[in-house]
Write a protein that holds these residues in place. Structure first.
Motif, mmCIF file in Angstrom:
data_model
loop_
_atom_site.group_PDB
_atom_site.id
_atom_site.type_symbol
_atom_site.label_atom_id
_atom_site.label_comp_id
_atom_site.label_asym_id
_atom_site.label_seq_id
_atom_site.Cartn_x
_atom_site.Cartn_y
_atom_site.Cartn_z
ATOM 1 N N HIS A 69 -3.328 -12.929 -7.689
ATOM 2 C CA HIS A 69 -3.052 -12.637 -6.287
ATOM 3 C C HIS A 69 -1.984 -13.261 -5.382
ATOM 4 O O HIS A 69 -1.778 -13.043 -4.361
ATOM 5 C CB HIS A 69 -4.578 -12.583 -5.306
ATOM 6 C CG HIS A 69 -4.384 -14.080 -5.168
ATOM 7 N ND1 HIS A 69 -5.763 -14.145 -6.047
ATOM 8 C CD2 HIS A 69 -5.147 -14.260 -4.308
ATOM 9 C CE1 HIS A 69 -6.042 -15.368 -5.783
ATOM 10 N NE2 HIS A 69 -5.256 -15.338 -4.606
ATOM 11 N N ARG B 236 -0.896 -7.481 -6.140
ATOM 12 C CA ARG B 236 -0.269 -8.624 -5.350
ATOM 13 C C ARG B 236 0.029 -6.979 -3.947
ATOM 14 O O ARG B 236 0.743 -7.311 -3.170
ATOM 15 C CB ARG B 236 1.427 -8.693 -5.755
ATOM 16 C CG ARG B 236 1.798 -9.482 -6.921
ATOM 17 C CD ARG B 236 1.352 -10.628 -6.216
ATOM 18 N NE ARG B 236 2.309 -11.455 -5.683
ATOM 19 C CZ ARG B 236 2.578 -12.197 -4.239
ATOM 20 N NH1 ARG B 236 1.185 -12.823 -4.398
ATOM 21 N NH2 ARG B 236 3.104 -12.264 -3.849
ATOM 22 N N LEU B 237 -0.364 -6.198 -4.111
ATOM 23 C CA LEU B 237 -0.512 -4.614 -3.236
ATOM 24 C C LEU B 237 -1.671 -4.722 -2.090
ATOM 25 O O LEU B 237 -2.528 -5.994 -2.334
ATOM 26 C CB LEU B 237 -0.278 -3.277 -3.831
ATOM 27 C CG LEU B 237 0.590 -3.589 -4.426
ATOM 28 C CD1 LEU B 237 1.608 -1.515 -5.082
ATOM 29 C CD2 LEU B 237 2.726 -4.052 -3.822
ATOM 30 N N SER B 238 -1.747 -4.403 -1.044
ATOM 31 C CA SER B 238 -3.045 -3.869 -0.998
ATOM 32 C C SER B 238 -3.840 -3.501 -1.454
ATOM 33 O O SER B 238 -3.549 -2.528 -1.824
ATOM 34 C CB SER B 238 -2.868 -3.468 0.993
ATOM 35 O OG SER B 238 -3.912 -2.599 1.548
ATOM 36 N N MET B 239 -5.805 -3.085 -0.927
ATOM 37 C CA MET B 239 -6.125 -3.158 -2.007
ATOM 38 C C MET B 239 -6.713 -1.491 -1.458
ATOM 39 O O MET B 239 -7.221 -0.787 -2.168
ATOM 40 C CB MET B 239 -7.856 -3.741 -1.360
ATOM 41 C CG MET B 239 -7.938 -3.526 0.651
ATOM 42 S SD MET B 239 -9.160 -4.025 0.459
ATOM 43 C CE MET B 239 -9.662 -5.939 0.701
ATOM 44 N N PHE B 240 -5.983 -1.228 -0.807
ATOM 45 C CA PHE B 240 -5.767 0.657 -0.103
ATOM 46 C C PHE B 240 -4.682 1.308 -1.792
ATOM 47 O O PHE B 240 -5.304 2.244 -2.109
ATOM 48 C CB PHE B 240 -5.106 0.469 1.131
ATOM 49 C CG PHE B 240 -4.454 2.017 0.575
ATOM 50 C CD1 PHE B 240 -5.275 3.315 1.822
ATOM 51 C CD2 PHE B 240 -3.263 2.587 0.434
ATOM 52 C CE1 PHE B 240 -5.640 4.764 1.059
ATOM 53 C CE2 PHE B 240 -3.148 3.910 0.520
ATOM 54 C CZ PHE B 240 -4.198 4.962 1.007
ATOM 55 N N THR C 11 -9.390 -4.216 -6.415
ATOM 56 C CA THR C 11 -10.362 -3.873 -5.605
ATOM 57 C C THR C 11 -10.929 -4.549 -4.607
ATOM 58 O O THR C 11 -11.359 -4.878 -3.651
ATOM 59 C CB THR C 11 -10.588 -2.499 -5.348
ATOM 60 O OG1 THR C 11 -9.763 -1.253 -5.409
ATOM 61 C CG2 THR C 11 -10.734 -1.891 -3.680
ATOM 62 N N GLN D 183 -10.446 -8.248 -3.988
ATOM 63 C CA GLN D 183 -9.074 -8.550 -3.173
ATOM 64 C C GLN D 183 -10.470 -8.115 -1.413
ATOM 65 O O GLN D 183 -10.006 -9.058 -0.544
ATOM 66 C CB GLN D 183 -8.340 -6.738 -3.018
ATOM 67 C CG GLN D 183 -7.583 -7.564 -3.575
ATOM 68 C CD GLN D 183 -6.664 -5.563 -4.465
ATOM 69 O OE1 GLN D 183 -6.879 -4.558 -3.613
ATOM 70 N NE2 GLN D 183 -5.167 -5.689 -4.258
ATOM 71 N N ARG E 247 -10.811 -11.046 1.495
ATOM 72 C CA ARG E 247 -10.327 -10.858 2.643
ATOM 73 C C ARG E 247 -11.828 -11.305 3.751
ATOM 74 O O ARG E 247 -11.116 -11.590 4.930
ATOM 75 C CB ARG E 247 -10.363 -9.377 3.203
ATOM 76 C CG ARG E 247 -9.518 -9.206 4.107
ATOM 77 C CD ARG E 247 -8.936 -7.663 4.353
ATOM 78 N NE ARG E 247 -7.831 -7.209 4.304
ATOM 79 C CZ ARG E 247 -7.358 -6.363 3.614
ATOM 80 N NH1 ARG E 247 -8.084 -5.149 4.456
ATOM 81 N NH2 ARG E 247 -6.051 -6.257 3.578
#
Length: 332
Positions: free
Chosen positions: A84, A139-143, A199, A202, A206
């Motif tokens: 990550h 490397r992206l948002s959890m969305f 997800t 992440q 967060r």
């Protein structure tokens, strides 16, 4: 069905150097235990030591799905924890090579042991492919990982076409394979479990829970054993089934007479009867009665010697019809 995570990456937590997440090893160790129990049950059923319908029964199928999903989910968590902050390509490709080599060995081994149902695209193949698909999502948002995960889970229900039928496209999971396999874990829907694992990881990061989880320790013998198994899930996967299968086979060949032929007859008879009548208790009783009748009337041994003999087949059918009408015929 065969399963393993293949991942034991070191993780970096915000407050310490590289280390292992004991809770993750423990969870993977529990999945390993479940996998071994399932495969041992499958072996016993295959050699007709038990009458459990491990390959087909809904309950056992649910167990197999849960085990496979847990390993893929945990692989997604490991993937996120390892990459990550920065995608570590050298480490990633090294592990991909190990998993692919293990997957190839499983396919080759099952091809020689069970050529009609060998592993064409199993859990290790899926882990390698789904990890490649899922890597950018670390490397992206959890969305994005959540949406992609749900999409993969839904794909087999959303895509209905004959284009993907046959063995050439079996890896997609979007069509009907032409051949059966003892372990079949296609990309759809199973990559969804890996993406949802990312997800979940992440979400934990967060929420600031990763450092707290990293302090958890399981020092008792059961906990240490489970963690050890979790750290070595791949070699355990590669070795446990050949050992278990070989042991059960050895008992069949060299051990005491377990009357596995009778067990096999009852198992197959019950399965066939249940498909027609949808009354498993009645079918079990009727098939047990039929077997007793065959042995009582001295038809069993001749039938084993010449199973295609028309007169013996007729006698067996007559006994089956009698027992189906009254399963207690030979209990009196």
């Amino acid at each position: 069905m065969t399963v393993s995570s293949g991942y034991s990456d070191a993780i970096e937590t915000s407050g310490q150097a590289s280390g292992r997440l004991a809770l993750l090893d423990l969870a993977r160790g529990l999945a390993v235990i479940a996998m071994v129990i399932y495969h041992f049950s499958w072996d016993l059923s295959w050699f007709a030591f038990v009458d459990w319908q491990v390959a087909d029964a809904a309950g056992w199928r649910t167990v197999a799905i849960s085990i496979a999903a847990s390993f893929l989910f945990l692989a997604g968590i490991s993937l996120d924890l390892a990459h990550h902050r920065q995608i570590r390509l050298r480490s990633f490709w090294k592990r991909e090579a190990i998993i692919l080599a293990a997957a190839a060995s499983v396919s080759l081994g099952t091809y020689f042991a069970l050529p009609e149902i060998f592993v064409r695209f199993g859990i290790l193949h899926c882990i390698a492919a789904s990890s490649l698909i899922a890597l950018p999502f670390t490397r992206l948002s959890m969305f994005f990982s959540a949406v992609a995960g749900v999409t993969f889970l839904a794909l087999p229900h959303l895509v209905s076409t004959n284009v993907f039928d046959g063995d050439l496209w079996l890896w997609t999971g979007l069509g009907a394979p032409a051949s059966a396999s003892v372990d079949y874990v296609p990309l759809a829907p199973w990559t969804g479990a890996t993406l949802l694992g990312i997800t979940a990881s992440q979400m934990v990061r967060r929420a600031g829970l990763l450092e707290r989880l990293s302090t958890l320790r399981f020092s008792g013998r059961p906990g240490l054993l489970l963690q050890w198994m979790g750290r070595h899930s791949l070699p355990i996967y590669l070795l446990h089934q050949p050992v278990l299968f070989g042991l059960v086979w050895s008992v069949t060949v060299l051990g005491p007479d377990m009357d596995t032929t009778s067990r096999s007859f009852q198992k197959n008879c019950t399965a066939t009867c249940t498909q027609s009548l949808d009354n498993e208790p009645l079918c079990k009783a009727a098939c047990a009665c039929t077997l007793t009748g065959l042995k009582t009337q001295n038809v069993w041994e001749p039938l084993l010697a010449t199973p295609q003999d028309p007169s013996l087949q007729t006698q067996m059918s007559a006994l089956y019809s009698t027992c189906l009408a009254d399963p207690q015929t030979y209990a009196r």
